[in-house]
Write an enzyme that holds these catalytic residues in place. Sequence first.
Site, mmCIF file in Angstrom:
data_model
loop_
_atom_site.group_PDB
_atom_site.id
_atom_site.type_symbol
_atom_site.label_atom_id
_atom_site.label_comp_id
_atom_site.label_asym_id
_atom_site.label_seq_id
_atom_site.Cartn_x
_atom_site.Cartn_y
_atom_site.Cartn_z
ATOM 1 N N SER A 11 72.979 40.966 -12.783
ATOM 2 C CA SER A 11 73.078 42.297 -13.362
ATOM 3 C C SER A 11 72.385 42.436 -14.719
ATOM 4 O O SER A 11 72.269 43.556 -15.240
ATOM 5 C CB SER A 11 74.548 42.690 -13.522
ATOM 6 O OG SER A 11 75.230 41.823 -14.408
ATOM 7 N N SER A 59 74.548 36.515 -13.041
ATOM 8 C CA SER A 59 73.854 37.669 -13.599
ATOM 9 C C SER A 59 72.872 37.362 -14.716
ATOM 10 O O SER A 59 72.110 38.239 -15.110
ATOM 11 C CB SER A 59 74.875 38.700 -14.100
ATOM 12 O OG SER A 59 75.551 39.275 -13.012
ATOM 13 N N LYS A 113 72.322 43.703 -23.437
ATOM 14 C CA LYS A 113 72.793 44.222 -22.158
ATOM 15 C C LYS A 113 73.817 45.329 -22.382
ATOM 16 O O LYS A 113 74.687 45.219 -23.247
ATOM 17 C CB LYS A 113 73.411 43.075 -21.348
ATOM 18 C CG LYS A 113 73.823 43.436 -19.926
ATOM 19 C CD LYS A 113 74.310 42.196 -19.193
ATOM 20 C CE LYS A 113 74.731 42.515 -17.768
ATOM 21 N NZ LYS A 113 75.179 41.292 -17.043
#
Length: 450
Positions: free
Chosen positions: A152, A176, A78
């Site tokens: 996210s 997320s 990420k």
Amino acid sequence: MGNWAGRSAAGIADAVREKRVTPREVVAEHLARIERLDGRIEAFRKVRAEAALAEADEVASRADLAELPLPGVPVAVKDNLAVRGESHRNGTAAGPDSPAAEDHVTVARLRAAGAVVVGLTNVPELCVFGTTEGVYGIARNPWDLSRTAGGSSGGSAAAVAAGLVPIALGNDGMGSLRIPAANCGLVTLKPGHGVVPAGIGNGDWFGMSENGPLTTTVEDLRLMFEVLAGTGLARPEEPARRTIAVGVRSPLAGVSVSRPYTTAVRQAAGLLARAGHRVRRAEPPYPLDLGVTSLRHWTAGTAVDAEGLDPARLARRTRVHAAVGRRFVRAVGTGDSRERLRDRLTPFFAEHDVLLTPALARRSPKAGPWHERGWLRNVLANTAYSPFTPPWNLTGWPAMSVPFGSLPSGAPCAVQLVGRPGTEPVLLDLAEELERLRPWQRTAPVVDQR
């Protein structure tokens, strides 16, 4: 080459250790798949093709290859975590574009285990929202390209669901990991506080954010989690009977839950009951002001992360989110409201080992330029479909999203498992039971259709 893209991390690791395939061959196949498919999915912000192949060769030459947990396994990271030699943009053009001098500790642990970082994945700006889009692309759900992958950690989830990598690293401050995992048919675990090193943004959103794995199988999840946590997990010699509470009421007042998700919970509860667990309907005593508490922490975390960035280069929704949160930073920082929530929910978990809930309230929003839309519209869209995740960031307790069944569209449905502190092994064992009792499909077929 032997079609290694789409296989499990455990299977790839076994083959590399046994020298049935080289790390370079595995990584090359995944890079080819990324090149072919990611233009439709936009999972990656940066693909490290040349560097990944060189690092695969380094893994192949390691003297301890036969002992590595993840030799030659491609992993996506990420884009809010440091990868040595790469910038991490955190979804924004408002921050510096300078390469990281060192790996984040979780990335370092994955590399020490033999994994090869093939790229950095797309996130919404500052990892604020439950949809993933912005100046670096719109991450789409490989099961339904008209829908967002979630957020996210949306790029990481989309990459795994599309078979671009077998595992990915993400993090979870208000859901997320669990939100995109539920959208994309993956299994994930948000660890309890302090189990996996955090170090996310400026203060981990007051200690609510945790790093964790995104995978297609519980076996891979367990494998990657042990690497991230730096410790093995004890396995019981015989399956234990657990007391499982089943709750389908939204924690946030005024948010309804759609039938596919309540049906999935009831069906999962039925399977676990027939497997010998003590299963009963019981709703946690969520406080009426939980929505306000969640909003204060959500916005305050963004306010802290936005400090020092050029406001003119932030999207309007991010600027408003941070502006709202600045008035709450001091109060949130005391931790008093989180402690009150833990005190309120602790007696419930003294009576129940695990809570089973829907992972989401409804399917994800349409993919699109949500970063160009108004703040309130974003907040309402996020809240309407993901009310079940925030409580467990506020408490700091472990929670999982587990694929279970499908939506009318054919996209995956999912349930959530929540436990008290230290029960990560219990949640993994129950997820493994559900996987065995109702297997789920690993890779989304839509991305290979023309």
